[in-house]
Scaffold this motif. Sequence first.
Motif, PDB file in Angstrom:
ATOM      1  N   GLN A  11       0.809  -1.218   0.000  1.00 56.34           N
ATOM      2  CA  GLN A  11       0.000   0.000   0.000  1.00 56.34           C
ATOM      3  C   GLN A  11       0.843   1.270   0.000  1.00 56.34           C
ATOM      4  O   GLN A  11       0.558   2.209  -0.750  1.00 56.34           O
ATOM      5  CB  GLN A  11      -0.937  -0.012   1.212  1.00 56.34           C
ATOM      6  CG  GLN A  11      -1.948  -1.157   1.182  1.00 56.34           C
ATOM      7  CD  GLN A  11      -2.860  -1.152   2.390  1.00 56.34           C
ATOM      8  OE1 GLN A  11      -2.801  -0.230   3.217  1.00 56.34           O
ATOM      9  NE2 GLN A  11      -3.697  -2.176   2.500  1.00 56.34           N
ATOM     10  N   ASP A  12       1.880   1.314   0.839  1.00 52.55           N
ATOM     11  CA  ASP A  12       2.679   2.535   0.938  1.00 52.55           C
ATOM     12  C   ASP A  12       3.685   2.648  -0.209  1.00 52.55           C
ATOM     13  O   ASP A  12       3.752   3.673  -0.897  1.00 52.55           O
ATOM     14  CB  ASP A  12       3.410   2.574   2.281  1.00 52.55           C
ATOM     15  CG  ASP A  12       2.428   2.617   3.455  1.00 52.55           C
ATOM     16  OD1 ASP A  12       1.256   2.970   3.217  1.00 52.55           O
ATOM     17  OD2 ASP A  12       2.826   2.288   4.592  1.00 52.55           O
ATOM     18  N   LEU A  13       4.474   1.584  -0.405  1.00 57.19           N
ATOM     19  CA  LEU A  13       5.497   1.640  -1.453  1.00 57.19           C
ATOM     20  C   LEU A  13       4.963   1.227  -2.820  1.00 57.19           C
ATOM     21  O   LEU A  13       5.488   1.664  -3.846  1.00 57.19           O
ATOM     22  CB  LEU A  13       6.679   0.742  -1.067  1.00 57.19           C
ATOM     23  CG  LEU A  13       7.420   1.123   0.220  1.00 57.19           C
ATOM     24  CD1 LEU A  13       8.577   0.170   0.463  1.00 57.19           C
ATOM     25  CD2 LEU A  13       7.942   2.560   0.140  1.00 57.19           C
ATOM     26  N   LYS A  14       3.947   0.350  -2.833  1.00 56.09           N
ATOM     27  CA  LYS A  14       3.356  -0.144  -4.082  1.00 56.09           C
ATOM     28  C   LYS A  14       4.428  -0.756  -4.988  1.00 56.09           C
ATOM     29  O   LYS A  14       4.730  -0.274  -6.080  1.00 56.09           O
ATOM     30  CB  LYS A  14       2.627   0.974  -4.820  1.00 56.09           C
ATOM     31  CG  LYS A  14       1.420   1.509  -4.058  1.00 56.09           C
ATOM     32  CD  LYS A  14       0.712   2.598  -4.835  1.00 56.09           C
ATOM     33  CE  LYS A  14      -0.483   3.119  -4.055  1.00 56.09           C
ATOM     34  NZ  LYS A  14      -1.203   4.193  -4.791  1.00 56.09           N
ATOM     35  N   VAL A  15       5.030  -1.816  -4.480  1.00 58.83           N
ATOM     36  CA  VAL A  15       6.063  -2.511  -5.245  1.00 58.83           C
ATOM     37  C   VAL A  15       5.431  -3.186  -6.454  1.00 58.83           C
ATOM     38  O   VAL A  15       4.202  -3.324  -6.570  1.00 58.83           O
ATOM     39  CB  VAL A  15       6.783  -3.542  -4.350  1.00 58.83           C
ATOM     40  CG1 VAL A  15       7.586  -2.836  -3.273  1.00 58.83           C
ATOM     41  CG2 VAL A  15       5.791  -4.512  -3.738  1.00 58.83           C
ATOM     42  N   SER A  16       6.269  -3.618  -7.384  1.00 60.45           N
ATOM     43  CA  SER A  16       5.788  -4.165  -8.659  1.00 60.45           C
ATOM     44  C   SER A  16       5.102  -5.518  -8.501  1.00 60.45           C
ATOM     45  O   SER A  16       4.348  -5.927  -9.377  1.00 60.45           O
ATOM     46  CB  SER A  16       6.962  -4.308  -9.633  1.00 60.45           C
ATOM     47  OG  SER A  16       7.950  -5.177  -9.088  1.00 60.45           O
TER      48      SER A  16
END
Length: 514
Positions: A11-16
């Motif tokens: 949610q915060d970083l929204k990694v791939s």
Amino acid sequence: MTEILCQWLNQDLKVSRTVSPKSFAKAFSSGYLIGEVLHKFELQDDFSEFSDSRVSSARLNNFSRLEPTLHLLGVQFDQNMAQSIITEKPGAATKLLYQLYIALQKKKKSGLTGVELQTMQPQTSVRLQNMKSEAFRERLKNLIPRQTDFDLMRVAHRFEEKYRRMNEDVARMHFEKLERVQKLEEDQRYFNIEKQRLSRRRQNEIMAKIQAAIIQIPKPVSNRTLKALEAQKMMKKQKEAEDVAKEIKKFEALIKKDLQAKESASKTYLDPADQTAADLLNTYSDDDYIKKIQKRLEEDAFAREQREKRRRRLLMDQLIAHEAQEEAYREEQLTHRLMRQSQQERRIAVQLMHVRHEKEVLWQNRIFREKQYEERRLKDFQDALDREAALAKQAKIDFEEQILREKEIHEKIAVERAQVRYKKHYDMCGEILDQILDLSTKVADYRMLTNNMIPYKLMNDWKELFFHGKPIYEQATSKHEIAKSSAEQLVELEKRDLLDKNDYEEYKVYTDME
């Protein structure tokens, strides 16, 4: 803690790649997502060099590039932790991400960038860190298995999983087979119990029929017919008559005894006077007495005659009663014999019914057994058909595969032949074109030298060499090259032989013309 890290990453970083607690260790085993997290915080400038592949070289490259950045953030990271993350050891990736999360939060609060952090370090520390990074790379290279080992482990794991599934399938099939066998045994046991119960019930019914078929012959009652009653009355009267006759005989015997006693007493005690008086009295009283005696004798004779008649009549009645009793006994015996014969016939009939029932049961059992045999034969036949169909299908598949292989071989041979043919034609055309060019060049050179005048013999020799496919120009000029290339020497010798032969033919033609 894993859920908090997953929420921070997704949610915060929204990694791939979406990270879940179940696939947490597997997602970070390549080191790509760790580099992406550092790149989002502008700490990993060479993130473009990272690889998302799971091969050994890609993992070694990723973790070698991560090690300086993690040490710059103060995260404890060495080759052992890297090996634990690569081998997906439980808890290793979570521990590293938690330390990285804390370090990044501190860095975010401080507001320093990656370049500022690097410039703040002394030069000696930078050199030492570079040396440590090289050593880390070498040690990690020794610790990480080769890609072939990974592939072999993956293949072994896949085959182990397949073997485990096969064992589970075999165990399940064995368990299902045992269940089917137990079910068949239960059905057979239930069928046998039901069959025994039905047979016992039929046997009880048959025994009840047999008991019902037994005729209780009543005891024949006494013959109360009129003749029997009369015979009994006659026997009673005869008995009474016999009793009366006995009483009369006793009375007569008593009278005779009294008379004898009186006569003996009168003879003994009477005197002669009395005897005379008695004689006189007897003379006067003998007639009455004789009459009485005669009368009594007549009565006795009549009574005796009557008794004889009664006796004869009683004997006749007894004989008639005896004959009637014998007749009744014969009738009773005949009736008893007939009844006993009827009872035996009924018993035989019941036994015949029982035998017929047993025969029917045997017939039904035989039909059931034949039906089972027929079902078994049909099942065996169907299994044989299935096996033959499977074998035919497998043979068809093998035949198709063989046809495909032969077709591929044929196509390959055809391609090779076409290539050989093309090469042959190409070489032939190239050789002809080279010879044409050689001839044209030779003719052009001589025309330039001789003002378009070429000797006939020389032109004829060139044509012969061209027609026979021999090179016009000499291929080898030096002795060293001639020694090296024996094939070219042979070509030159053939050219000379051909020219000599051509000269000889011309000479013969010329001599014949003269």
